[in-house]
Design a protein around this motif. Structure first.
Motif, PDB file in Angstrom:
ATOM      1  N   LYS A 172      -9.569 -13.718  -3.451  1.00 38.77           N
ATOM      2  CA  LYS A 172     -10.671 -12.724  -3.521  1.00 38.77           C
ATOM      3  C   LYS A 172     -10.291 -11.543  -2.798  1.00 38.77           C
ATOM      4  CE  LYS A 172     -14.349 -16.144  -3.454  1.00 38.77           C
ATOM      5  NZ  LYS A 172     -15.736 -16.735  -2.981  1.00 38.77           N
ATOM      6  N   GLY A 173      -8.891 -11.430  -2.320  1.00 40.59           N
ATOM      7  CA  GLY A 173      -8.623 -10.276  -1.852  1.00 40.59           C
ATOM      8  C   GLY A 173      -9.009  -9.905  -0.549  1.00 40.59           C
ATOM      9  N   ARG A 205     -10.034  -5.778  -2.504  1.00 41.40           N
ATOM     10  CA  ARG A 205     -10.817  -5.212  -3.750  1.00 41.40           C
ATOM     11  C   ARG A 205     -11.520  -3.611  -3.401  1.00 41.40           C
ATOM     12  NH1 ARG A 205     -14.249 -10.425  -5.659  1.00 41.40           N
ATOM     13  NH2 ARG A 205     -12.242 -11.933  -6.476  1.00 41.40           N
ATOM     14  N   LYS A 206     -11.929  -3.634  -1.998  1.00 44.19           N
ATOM     15  CA  LYS A 206     -12.593  -2.373  -1.901  1.00 44.19           C
ATOM     16  C   LYS A 206     -11.407  -1.400  -1.259  1.00 44.19           C
ATOM     17  CE  LYS A 206     -17.030  -4.162  -0.634  1.00 44.19           C
ATOM     18  NZ  LYS A 206     -17.875  -4.311   0.718  1.00 44.19           N
ATOM     19  N   GLY A 207     -10.282  -1.694  -1.246  1.00 40.34           N
ATOM     20  CA  GLY A 207      -9.385  -0.805  -0.507  1.00 40.34           C
ATOM     21  C   GLY A 207      -9.255  -0.196   0.942  1.00 40.34           C
ATOM     22  N   PHE A 208     -10.056  -1.337   1.890  1.00 36.69           N
ATOM     23  CA  PHE A 208     -10.591  -0.746   3.296  1.00 36.69           C
ATOM     24  C   PHE A 208     -10.098  -1.799   4.158  1.00 36.69           C
ATOM     25  CE2 PHE A 208     -13.552  -0.819   6.596  1.00 36.69           C
ATOM     26  CZ  PHE A 208     -13.635   0.560   6.700  1.00 36.69           C
ATOM     27  N   ARG A 232      -4.792   5.343  -4.891  1.00 33.67           N
ATOM     28  CA  ARG A 232      -5.364   4.217  -4.291  1.00 33.67           C
ATOM     29  C   ARG A 232      -5.653   3.125  -5.312  1.00 33.67           C
ATOM     30  NH1 ARG A 232      -8.498   8.781  -1.910  1.00 33.67           N
ATOM     31  NH2 ARG A 232      -8.040   8.644   0.174  1.00 33.67           N
ATOM     32  N   THR A 233      -6.079   3.299  -6.512  1.00 34.30           N
ATOM     33  CA  THR A 233      -6.270   2.203  -7.464  1.00 34.30           C
ATOM     34  C   THR A 233      -4.998   1.552  -7.818  1.00 34.30           C
ATOM     35  OG1 THR A 233      -8.067   3.418  -8.503  1.00 34.30           O
ATOM     36  CG2 THR A 233      -7.125   1.613  -9.691  1.00 34.30           C
ATOM     37  N   ARG A 234      -3.786   2.085  -7.856  1.00 31.47           N
ATOM     38  CA  ARG A 234      -2.372   1.592  -8.160  1.00 31.47           C
ATOM     39  C   ARG A 234      -1.945   0.772  -7.136  1.00 31.47           C
ATOM     40  NH1 ARG A 234       1.286   5.302 -12.069  1.00 31.47           N
ATOM     41  NH2 ARG A 234      -0.377   6.057 -13.590  1.00 31.47           N
ATOM     42  N   VAL A 235      -2.281   1.263  -5.803  1.00 33.15           N
ATOM     43  CA  VAL A 235      -1.555   0.814  -4.725  1.00 33.15           C
ATOM     44  C   VAL A 235      -2.258  -0.524  -4.204  1.00 33.15           C
ATOM     45  CG1 VAL A 235      -0.712   0.920  -2.321  1.00 33.15           C
ATOM     46  CG2 VAL A 235      -0.427   2.645  -4.134  1.00 33.15           C
ATOM     47  N   SER A 236      -1.822  -1.659  -3.898  1.00 35.73           N
ATOM     48  CA  SER A 236      -2.494  -2.822  -3.451  1.00 35.73           C
ATOM     49  C   SER A 236      -2.419  -2.756  -1.794  1.00 35.73           C
ATOM     50  CB  SER A 236      -1.745  -4.033  -3.626  1.00 35.73           C
ATOM     51  OG  SER A 236      -2.439  -4.977  -2.932  1.00 35.73           O
ATOM     52  N   LEU A 237      -3.474  -2.628  -1.292  1.00 31.90           N
ATOM     53  CA  LEU A 237      -3.597  -2.383   0.425  1.00 31.90           C
ATOM     54  C   LEU A 237      -3.020  -3.386   0.724  1.00 31.90           C
ATOM     55  CD1 LEU A 237      -4.647  -0.905   2.717  1.00 31.90           C
ATOM     56  CD2 LEU A 237      -6.913  -2.021   2.682  1.00 31.90           C
ATOM     57  N   SER A 261     -17.892  -7.812   4.507  1.00 33.83           N
ATOM     58  CA  SER A 261     -17.848  -8.971   3.873  1.00 33.83           C
ATOM     59  C   SER A 261     -18.296  -9.331   2.563  1.00 33.83           C
ATOM     60  CB  SER A 261     -17.936 -10.402   4.880  1.00 33.83           C
ATOM     61  OG  SER A 261     -17.740 -11.541   4.341  1.00 33.83           O
ATOM     62  N   ASP A 262     -17.661  -9.891   1.588  1.00 33.23           N
ATOM     63  CA  ASP A 262     -18.490 -10.231   0.438  1.00 33.23           C
ATOM     64  C   ASP A 262     -19.582 -11.233   0.583  1.00 33.23           C
ATOM     65  OD1 ASP A 262     -17.119  -8.405  -0.934  1.00 33.23           O
ATOM     66  OD2 ASP A 262     -15.798  -9.867  -1.449  1.00 33.23           O
ATOM     67  N   GLN A 263     -19.661 -11.892   1.577  1.00 33.03           N
ATOM     68  CA  GLN A 263     -20.463 -13.066   2.134  1.00 33.03           C
ATOM     69  C   GLN A 263     -20.988 -12.908   3.507  1.00 33.03           C
ATOM     70  OE1 GLN A 263     -18.212 -16.568   0.907  1.00 33.03           O
ATOM     71  NE2 GLN A 263     -19.513 -16.766  -0.807  1.00 33.03           N
TER      72      GLN A 263
END
Length: 634
Positions: free
Chosen positions: A36-37, A58-61, A12-17, A509-511
């Motif tokens: 910001k992904g 960033r969270k892969g979700f 999951r870290t290597r793959v970009s969602l 959301s980040d914000q």
């Protein structure tokens, strides 16, 4: 095979969602922030035009605010490609340049044995296909021609023929160096009880290869040429490769067709599946000669959220459909259901396609019935409900069936649908409200006030909801904890619906405050202007998160309890045809007691929050998980 620890985390870290999802969607450039992904697009899981599908790279979700689909890269590949877990892992591992882990020796030995058995069955498929083309297969070819199955279609389905000889296959494959043990273990041959030479399992039958989802031959099925044979259809036995209750005929091709948008159709047998697929309904499967099992039902739902069961229109077909209903009720989940295509009496799908063509079957498919309709018909057709006792018996039977549904949301909707059908059956109509002579009728709310929270009898519930939503807006970090409760809330007021939508989008959301302000600023402002909201503890103490969690959890529990009482009273009023019996009064008493228990909160008992933080936190966690939530039904 089992995967070593941390393998999936590294994958999951290597793959970009966003790259994985980007192959299936077109990003909304106005809403997305690639740096910001934070990516937005129309949802690939349901038809829409707005960009409600959110990917947090960033969270892969990912999460869709329309259909509520959510997950990570693995679940996205599984859903969009219609593949299993290990297949999704292999796809992403290739993309990430990660080698799949080595197998442990025991697992490797077991897999090698399975590979040998698959090779043996593949050799049997080739042998039986040759036999179909030989002089011994003339009668079988005539039968298939009579079923309108062309030679090209026979090749596509790899249909073969087993001559009525005792050891034809055994001798042919032994001649190729295949051991007798492998022939027996694969289910192709049977060893006599006295330990003598094995003999062929399939004799005098048309042969249909059975393949798994990945296209590997795992067993065979045979249809008898002799109309007096003891078994018209015969499947291979249970082996290390084959479990007929956990496989579907035509699984792999049907999965691919369903992934392209075709409806998944469940037919009864091999020939029905072949006929429908040849007619253009490629997403057709069959349950391998058995009644549909729980594992097969779950397999179907992995292929399509709403399979259509197409069974014969005779009494046996209807009984089979009703068995499927009983099997499916406890397994239903939001988004997963069944529909039933009832064919004309005396016709199976193959007959209907031959008589009326694909368009004739499509009409039957378009008229497929939902499960609740079949359930209702089973309990009501041919019966008379002209007395309270008969209607009570019907209510008891249907209530017991609905109670088997584990998912509370689906159970609620089934209950509403059943009660609506009962009202139609009994001719129930709401009574006009009695007004004393000379008294003025109650005023009807003006159009300007119909949308206000106080215009309905549920004003107390609406006020409580306003406090919950406003509290979550102030304490945005708690939204994720209450996300499930938010989704299940029954909201009537427009401001409530707008604010809930904003809260759900802000949850990941980040914000979050920015999202809430942009999407529900005016609605939140109107709610915050209410006196009871301004003085509520979560609003007056914006820095005390623990206090807010406790207050919100207790308010949700009270809300559920109050609604439970109201619904019990409403149902009791419908059920009341004379004097209240003991069961009815008991239900109302239990509902009232449930409301009282929810009302006796720890704050009402005067506990010192500063002295009992740990116990309070444990109590709140159990509330949020639903362990002590008040049920809506007694």
């Amino acid at each position: 095979m089992s995967l070593p620890p941390n393998f999936l985390d590294e994958l999951r870290t290597r793959v970009s969602l966003s790259q994985v999802v980007g192959r299936k969607v077109v990003w909304d450039a106005r809403k997305s922030n690639q740096g910001k992904g934070d990516m937005w697009a129309p949802c690939p899981f349901h038809q829409e035009k707005s960009a409600s599908f959110h990917v947090d790279d960033r969270k892969g979700f990912y999460y869709c605010f329309g259909c509520h689909a959510k997950g990570d890269a693995l679940s996205f590949v599984r859903e969009t490609e219609n593949v299993g877990f290990m297949e999704a892992v292999e796809i992403l591992a290739r993309e990430a340049g990660m080698p799949m882990p080595a197998r442990d020796p025991v697992a490797a030995q077991r897999q090698d044995r399975r590979s040998e058995l698959i090779s043996v069955i593949e050799e049997a498929v080739k042998h039986y296909r040759l036999m179909l083309r030989s002089g011994q297969g003339a009668a079988a070819r005539d039968y298939l021609a009579g079923r309108k199955l062309s030679p090209e279609a026979q090749d596509r389905w790899e249909i073969g023929f087993a001559p009525d000889t005792r050891q034809g296959l055994f001798q042919a494959l032994m001649g190729k160096g295949i051991s007798a043990d492998l022939l027996v273990d694969s289910g192709l041959c049977i060893r006599p009880d006295d330990g003598g030479t094995p003999y062929d399992r399939f004799r005098g039958r048309i042969i249909f290869p059975i393949r798994d989802a990945r296209g590997r031959a795992i067993s065979l099925g045979g249809r008898a040429m002799d109309p007096n044979a003891r078994a018209k259809y015969l499947n291979g036995p249970e082996t290390d490769l084959f479990d007929k209750g956990r496989n579907l005929y035509n699984h792999g091709p049907a999965r691919q067709a369903a992934g392209k948008g075709q409806p998944l159709i469940v037919a009864e047998g091999y020939m029905d599946t072949i006929a429908l697929s040849e007619a253009g309904f490629g997403a057709t499967v069959a349950p391998l000669g058995t009644a549909i099992t729980e594992d097969q039902l779950r397999l179907m739902w992995r292929i399509s959220p709403e399979p259509v069961i197409a069974l014969d229109g005779d009494a046996a077909g209807i009984r089979a459909a009703l068995r499927v209903v009983d099997l499916a009720l406890p397994l239903l989940e939001a988004g997963n259901g069944l529909r039933f295509a009832v064919l004309p009496p005396g016709q199976d799908p193959d007959d209907l396609v031959k008589a009326q063509g694909p368009q004739g079957f499509q009409k039957v498919l378009d008229a497929a019935l939902p499960m609740v309709t079949l359930l209702w018909r089973r309990e009501t057709e041919g019966k008379v409900f002209d007395s309270p006792e008969r209607r009570a018996a019907l209510d008891k039977t249907l209530s017991a069936a609905v109670a088997r549904i584990a998912d509370p949301t689906i159970r609620k909707h089934y209950d509403e649908a059943i009660r609506s059908l009962q009202r139609e059956l009994t001719g129930f109509r709401p009574k006009r409200q009695w007004t004393p002579r000379g008294a003025k009728p109650a005023p009807v709310p003006m159009s300007a006030t119909r949308q206000s929270m106080l215009a309905s009898s549920g004003d107390v519930e609406d006020l409580r909801i306003a406090m919950i939503l406003s509290g979550l807006a102030v304490h945005a970090s708690l939204i994720v904890s209450f996300e499930s409760a938010l989704e299940l809330m029954d909201l009537r007021h427009p401001d409530h619906r707008v604010l809930r939508s904003a809260l759900l989008r802000a949850a990941h959301s980040d914000q979050p405050r920015r999202v809430i302000a942009e999407e529900a600023g005016e609605a939140l402002e109107r709610l915050m202007s209410l006196t009871h909201v301004r003085i509520s503890p979560p609003i007056r103490n914006p820095d005390d998160v623990d206090l807010a969690r406790m207050c919100l959890a207790e308010e949700l529990a009270k809300l559920e309890a109050e609604r439970g009482v109201r619904m019990e009273v409403e149902e009791a009023m419908e059920d009341l045809t004379g004097l209240a019996d003991e069961g009815l009064t008991w239900r109302l008493a239990q509902a009232a007691e449930a409301k009282n228990r929810a009302g006796r909160s720890r704050m009402d008992q005067g506990l010192d929050l500063g002295e009992d933080r740990a116990a309070m936190s444990k109590h709140l966690d159990s509330l949020i998980k639903g362990e002590v939530w008040i049920k809506k039904r007694g």
